[in-house]
Write an enzyme that holds these catalytic residues in place. Sequence first.
Site, PDB file in Angstrom:
ATOM      1  NE  ARG A  48      59.783  47.816 -31.254  1.00 39.02           N
ATOM      2  CZ  ARG A  48      61.008  47.607 -31.719  1.00 39.02           C
ATOM      3  NH1 ARG A  48      61.817  46.785 -31.114  1.00 39.02           N
ATOM      4  NH2 ARG A  48      61.437  48.219 -32.798  1.00 39.02           N
ATOM      5  CB  ILE A  62      57.146  54.938 -25.630  1.00 44.14           C
ATOM      6  CG1 ILE A  62      57.314  55.928 -24.469  1.00 44.14           C
ATOM      7  CG2 ILE A  62      57.151  55.673 -26.968  1.00 44.14           C
ATOM      8  CD1 ILE A  62      58.568  56.772 -24.519  1.00 44.14           C
ATOM      9  N   PRO A  63      54.423  52.611 -26.746  1.00 46.99           N
ATOM     10  CG  PRO A  63      52.194  51.964 -26.461  1.00 46.99           C
ATOM     11  CD  PRO A  63      53.199  52.982 -26.055  1.00 46.99           C
ATOM     12  CG  HIS A  64      57.931  52.043 -30.746  1.00 42.57           C
ATOM     13  ND1 HIS A  64      58.077  51.997 -29.378  1.00 42.57           N
ATOM     14  CD2 HIS A  64      59.046  51.482 -31.264  1.00 42.57           C
ATOM     15  CE1 HIS A  64      59.234  51.434 -29.083  1.00 42.57           C
ATOM     16  NE2 HIS A  64      59.843  51.109 -30.207  1.00 42.57           N
ATOM     17  N   GLY A  65      55.767  50.561 -33.455  1.00 38.50           N
ATOM     18  CA  GLY A  65      55.889  49.385 -34.308  1.00 38.50           C
ATOM     19  C   GLY A  65      57.305  48.842 -34.392  1.00 38.50           C
TER      20      GLY A  65
END
Length: 145
Positions: A48, A62-65
């Site tokens: 991502r 805001i790290p997310h997949g």
Amino acid sequence: MSLPILSAENIILNESVSTKEEAIQLTGQVLVDKGYVNPEYIEKMLEREQLTTTYMGNFVAIPHGTEDAKTEVKNSGIAIIQVPDGVDFGSGNIVKLLIGIAGKGDEHLEILSKIAIVCSEEENVLGIVGASSKEEVLSFFEGVN
């Protein structure tokens, strides 16, 4: 068994990381260790970041997949990593607060909006970055659970 979306156990204070990749891996590892996601989710978080940065401004990322990472999510959850010295997320964007999220179904949208409200105020972000206890950090996010 359903886990709380955010608890003191999901918060790491005074962390130091050298790269955004290391920051994302650490954030993802908290989500893995606490039972929110499968280990493969971390790869999707890094994927991502290559597609588009998760840096949001105000020292926050805001790290997310990716969209196809949903199959790796077991429970909706948030991990918060405080990085007082900051880490460069590219283009001189310094991140001092990492908020890793994993959302089951479409829950991530609601979680994101609650986080966005808190983090839209730079004074809140600086308060979280300067917090000396996990409880103090949690107090900023009372509405998230």
